[in-house]
Design an enzyme around this catalytic site. Structure first.
Site, PDB file in Angstrom:
ATOM      1  N   ASP A  67       0.822  -1.215   0.000  1.00 33.61           N
ATOM      2  CA  ASP A  67       0.000   0.000   0.000  1.00 33.61           C
ATOM      3  C   ASP A  67       0.854   1.262   0.000  1.00 33.61           C
ATOM      4  OD1 ASP A  67       0.946  -0.361   2.593  1.00 33.61           O
ATOM      5  OD2 ASP A  67      -1.010  -0.843   3.415  1.00 33.61           O
ATOM      6  N   ASN A 136      -7.519  -2.468  14.239  1.00 36.60           N
ATOM      7  CA  ASN A 136      -8.893  -2.742  13.826  1.00 36.60           C
ATOM      8  C   ASN A 136      -8.972  -3.968  12.921  1.00 36.60           C
ATOM      9  OD1 ASN A 136      -7.848  -1.887  11.412  1.00 36.60           O
ATOM     10  ND2 ASN A 136      -9.178  -0.094  11.178  1.00 36.60           N
ATOM     11  N   HIS A 138      -7.237  -4.555  10.178  1.00 33.27           N
ATOM     12  CA  HIS A 138      -6.981  -4.398   8.741  1.00 33.27           C
ATOM     13  C   HIS A 138      -5.705  -5.120   8.335  1.00 33.27           C
ATOM     14  CE1 HIS A 138      -4.613  -0.316   9.174  1.00 33.27           C
ATOM     15  NE2 HIS A 138      -3.827  -1.333   9.382  1.00 33.27           N
ATOM     16  N   GLU A 143      -9.785  -1.791   5.305  1.00 36.22           N
ATOM     17  CA  GLU A 143     -10.387  -1.381   6.574  1.00 36.22           C
ATOM     18  C   GLU A 143     -11.674  -2.167   6.844  1.00 36.22           C
ATOM     19  OE1 GLU A 143      -8.446   0.201   8.349  1.00 36.22           O
ATOM     20  OE2 GLU A 143      -8.114   2.280   7.794  1.00 36.22           O
TER      21      GLU A 143
END
Ligand code: PGA
Length: 245
Positions: A67, A136, A138, A143
């Site tokens: 990313d 979280n 990810h 996400e």
């Protein structure tokens, strides 16, 4: 699926480096999927050491990073281009033309994302994908959401991610709101996946990934359906598991 729990983050990273090194020794022209963040740093330090002592050669290796932020230049000290250069590429003999990182400044991000997926396929697909995990859940910047996104795509970063990454930037306002990320499909197509999770702030995400139903609310949970995935945890990240391996 294999789960290994190590005493500390350093050992988990060294274990990850050992598996990456084994991959490169078996197949010197491996296609490596690489990750940024604090988690892979001990693994990269070990790989650099292996290279500098003459054990490991990156001259035929090809890499695709997971990313990149949208809208900051590759030279920006917080860009993932810059991170990879500093933490790994400048210190091993990987060829610059074999390195791929999503372009967060492409005029047409959708077209660039499609081209990135196509480049991975054309290279033969990822042999080994290294992953961290967000608090979280990810992986990459996929996400929590209603579904799993298949291909490389532009993502709006969640508030949790913006806060987690704030430590790298001067102020919270400086943290980019968007990124380009490999999709879950591309990650799942990697022939082998190594997820490294260290620190107690990852313990809930690790528990959700390993012990709750597979759900796009905890994106890493999909990895349990991968045929060859290894979780490398430190004691802190494994701290909430009810069933230890
Ligand atoms: P970290 O990030 O390694 O900096 O904790 C991991 C991630 O968000 O995937």
């Amino acid at each position: 699926m294999q789960i290994h729990i190590f005493r500390d983050a350093q050992l988990a990273g060294r274990a990850a480096a050992t598996l990456i090194a084994a991959q490169l020794l078996r197949k010197p022209d491996s296609i490596l999927g690489l990750a940024t963040g604090s988690t892979p740093i001990p693994a990269y330090e070990t790989l650099i050491d292996m290279h500098q002592t003459g054990m490991l050669d990156f001259s035929q290796a090809v890499s695709f990073n997971l990313d990149e932020y949208v809208g900051i230049s590759p030279e920006h000290p917080c860009s993932y281009h810059h991170f990879m250069q500093e933490q790994l590429f400048a210190q091993v003999n990987i060829r610059p033309e074999n390195v791929h990182i999503p372009d967060g400044n492409a005029p047409d991000l959708t077209a660039a994302a499609k081209a990135y997926d196509a480049a991975i396929l054309q290279a033969g697909g990822i042999d080994l994908q290294l992953l961290g995990i967000g608090r979280n859940g990810h992986i990459g910047f996929n996400e929590p959401g209603e579904h799993f996104v298949y291909g490389c795509h532009k993502v709006a970063l969640s508030q949790s991610t913006i806060q987690a990454n704030r430590r790298f930037f001067e102020t919270e306002a400086d943290v980019p709101r968007y990124a380009v990320s490999l999709g879950i499909g591309s990650i799942m197509q990697a022939r082998q996946v190594l997820l490294v999770a260290t620190g107690s702030d990852k313990a809930e995400a690790v528990r959700r990934a390993l012990e709750e139903d597979v759900s796009p609310q905890w994106q890493a949970s999909i990895l349990r359906t991968h045929p060859d995935v290894v979780f490398l945890l430190d004691e802190a990240a494994a701290g909430k598991l009810r069933h230890r391996p």
